[in-house]
Design an enzyme around this catalytic site. Structure first.
Site, PDB file in Angstrom:
ATOM      1  N   ASP A 178       2.523   0.021  -1.284  1.00  0.00           N
ATOM      2  CA  ASP A 178       2.486   1.111  -0.307  1.00  0.00           C
ATOM      3  C   ASP A 178       2.620   0.585   1.116  1.00  0.00           C
ATOM      4  O   ASP A 178       2.013   1.084   2.056  1.00  0.00           O
ATOM      5  CB  ASP A 178       1.222   1.965  -0.449  1.00  0.00           C
ATOM      6  CG  ASP A 178      -0.061   1.146  -0.392  1.00  0.00           C
ATOM      7  OD1 ASP A 178      -0.007  -0.029   0.032  1.00  0.00           O
ATOM      8  OD2 ASP A 178      -1.113   1.682  -0.768  1.00  0.00           O
ATOM      9  N   ARG A 235       2.581   3.850   7.748  1.00  0.00           N
ATOM     10  CA  ARG A 235       1.386   3.865   6.898  1.00  0.00           C
ATOM     11  C   ARG A 235       1.190   5.263   6.332  1.00  0.00           C
ATOM     12  O   ARG A 235       1.768   6.231   6.807  1.00  0.00           O
ATOM     13  CB  ARG A 235       0.149   3.423   7.667  1.00  0.00           C
ATOM     14  CG  ARG A 235      -0.336   4.385   8.709  1.00  0.00           C
ATOM     15  CD  ARG A 235      -1.754   4.044   9.144  1.00  0.00           C
ATOM     16  NE  ARG A 235      -2.627   4.000   7.995  1.00  0.00           N
ATOM     17  CZ  ARG A 235      -3.819   4.568   7.961  1.00  0.00           C
ATOM     18  NH1 ARG A 235      -4.267   5.219   9.005  1.00  0.00           N
ATOM     19  NH2 ARG A 235      -4.560   4.495   6.888  1.00  0.00           N
ATOM     20  N   ASP A 242      -2.532   5.598  -3.020  1.00  0.00           N
ATOM     21  CA  ASP A 242      -2.948   4.229  -2.731  1.00  0.00           C
ATOM     22  C   ASP A 242      -2.525   3.358  -3.904  1.00  0.00           C
ATOM     23  O   ASP A 242      -2.945   3.586  -5.039  1.00  0.00           O
ATOM     24  CB  ASP A 242      -4.464   4.172  -2.539  1.00  0.00           C
ATOM     25  CG  ASP A 242      -4.921   2.929  -1.804  1.00  0.00           C
ATOM     26  OD1 ASP A 242      -4.060   2.079  -1.498  1.00  0.00           O
ATOM     27  OD2 ASP A 242      -6.132   2.802  -1.527  1.00  0.00           O
ATOM     28  N   GLU A 275      -3.386  -3.439  -4.750  1.00  0.00           N
ATOM     29  CA  GLU A 275      -3.073  -4.602  -3.929  1.00  0.00           C
ATOM     30  C   GLU A 275      -2.266  -5.606  -4.756  1.00  0.00           C
ATOM     31  O   GLU A 275      -2.324  -5.622  -5.993  1.00  0.00           O
ATOM     32  CB  GLU A 275      -4.362  -5.267  -3.437  1.00  0.00           C
ATOM     33  CG  GLU A 275      -5.268  -4.366  -2.622  1.00  0.00           C
ATOM     34  CD  GLU A 275      -4.665  -4.031  -1.272  1.00  0.00           C
ATOM     35  OE1 GLU A 275      -3.938  -4.880  -0.714  1.00  0.00           O
ATOM     36  OE2 GLU A 275      -4.911  -2.928  -0.778  1.00  0.00           O
ATOM     37  N   ARG A 302       0.830   1.953  14.060  1.00  0.00           N
ATOM     38  CA  ARG A 302       1.617   2.223  12.864  1.00  0.00           C
ATOM     39  C   ARG A 302       1.892   3.717  12.759  1.00  0.00           C
ATOM     40  O   ARG A 302       0.990   4.534  12.926  1.00  0.00           O
ATOM     41  CB  ARG A 302       0.875   1.728  11.619  1.00  0.00           C
ATOM     42  CG  ARG A 302       0.627   0.238  11.624  1.00  0.00           C
ATOM     43  CD  ARG A 302      -0.210  -0.226  10.455  1.00  0.00           C
ATOM     44  NE  ARG A 302      -1.563   0.304  10.508  1.00  0.00           N
ATOM     45  CZ  ARG A 302      -2.576  -0.155   9.766  1.00  0.00           C
ATOM     46  NH1 ARG A 302      -2.367  -1.143   8.930  1.00  0.00           N
ATOM     47  NH2 ARG A 302      -3.766   0.376   9.859  1.00  0.00           N
TER      48      ARG A 302
END
Length: 363
Positions: free
Chosen positions: A156, A226, A258, A261, A295
């Site tokens: 993302d 973002r 989301d 990671e 952002r």
């Protein structure tokens, strides 16, 4: 003979994965970014010349080699007839499924698995196009230059560039940067590349970059995008919440989702999926504002497709229900969960925001 396939093979079979990502998906050594399209094109080209199917295909299917040759004949004709020919894993998988729809399920899925192509139950059909009218709160719209796959940092996260000739950008480009761009071009014309690189560094430090687009050097502004979080309160409360909660999120392009990671299970796959979605594409972004890190906060569309819909339907991200209550996002995640797509095939997937919180607290 086979000029169309020769061209396709020449254009599709070049390795596209970076040296830092040598992984492959499937027995053919397919890189993570082309996921089997180039391998299938290669084997169809080879079949047209030799009438031979891949030696190891029999390990993945149940039918005889004679039957396999029949499939390849059909696929060869379908591939030639397709205009344009498949370029993405999804397009190639759909061509295989449609061409071999009357054949055994085990054979079709085995063939797809052999080339690392998506299986039928993982293919998604986008339902949301670009909105006919701009949603409330949109400040402006960005039209980006084609995305470099290296700009996709994770599932993302993305960095984008907009041409300085864009009507919205042209009036705000500092005059000194335009002068620097001309000086860089002049330095390159006399092959003074050291000076050109030094000038380009000044341009980059100012938040711009000179990119080659359609064989022309284009001065472009850098944007970091973002995720947009749609608050249940008014727009003022939304921005207050954004600023208060910004440390709980990574930079990303998708509203209300989301992704894992990179260091989490399925994080690398989510990054690869996003890269395949946007690589080489010009994006349209609805920008709602900026966070305190500069952002841009917005929704992203690629060829009319709402990017977070694809990421959710493929199980590459979570719906962030705490900050985005849109029912369609919940529906898309529910569909992926039911099919056990992507991260939902994991035994106990961890929420990315909880993962980050545990790392911050040293747990």
């Amino acid at each position: 003979m086979g000029n169309a396939l020769r061209f396709l093979y020449a254009t599709c079979c070049k390795p596209t994965a970076s040296e830092s990502e040598p992984e492959s998906l499937g027995p053919q050594g397919v890189s993570a970014t082309n996921v089997g399209v180039s391998a299938l094109a290669h084997d169809l080209f080879h079949f047209e010349i030799t009438s031979q199917v891949p030696e190891k295909l029999s390990q993945h299917v149940v039918s005889s080699r004679k039957a396999q040759a029949n499939w390849f004949n059909k696929l060869l004709e379908a591939w030639k007839a397709s205009k344009p020919p498949p370029k993405t894993p999804e397009e190639a998988a759909r061509l295989v499924i449609q061409t071999l729809k009357r054949h055994k399920k085990e054979d079709v899925e085995g063939l797809l698995s052999f080339y690392g192509l998506p299986l039928p139950h993982t293919l998604v059909q986008p339902s949301s196009g670009f909105p006919t009218s701009l949603p409330q709160g949109v400040k402006f719209e960005l039209h980006t230059l084609p995305v470099d796959v290296r700009a996709v940092a994770d599932g993302d996260t993305i960095t984008l560039y907009v041409s300085s000739t864009d009507p919205r950008e042209s009036a705000s480009v500092p005059g000194e940067l335009q002068v620097l761009a001309v000086q860089r071009a002049e330095a390159r014309s006399v092959r003074n590349y050291a000076e050109a690189d030094a000038i380009h560094k000044k341009i980059i430090d100012a938040g711009y970059r000179v990119l080659n687009f359609q064989n022309e050097e284009v001065l472009a502004k850098k944007y970091r995008i973002r995720l947009r979080l749609r608050s249940r309160h008014n727009l003022t409360d939304y921005f207050k919440t954004l600023l208060a909660m910004v440390n709980d999120f990574v930079m990303g392009l998708n509203s209300g989702i989301d992704a894992p990671e990179n260091s989490m299970p399925y994080g690398k796959e989510a990054k690869e999926e996003l890269a395949m979605l946007v690589q080489g594409k010009c994006l349209r972004i609805l920008v709602y504002g900026e966070d305190r890190y500069g952002r841009s906060v917005g929704d992203v569309y690629c060829n009319g497709i709402f990017v977070q819909e694809i990421m959710l339907k493929k199980g590459c991200a979570w719906h962030y229900t705490a900050y985005d209550q849109r029912s369609e996002l919940a529906t898309w995640e529910k569909e992926a969960r039911a099919k056990r797509c992507g991260l939902w095939a994991l035994p106990n997937p961890e929420k990315p925001w909880e993962y980050r919180k545990d790392r911050r607290e040293g747990r």
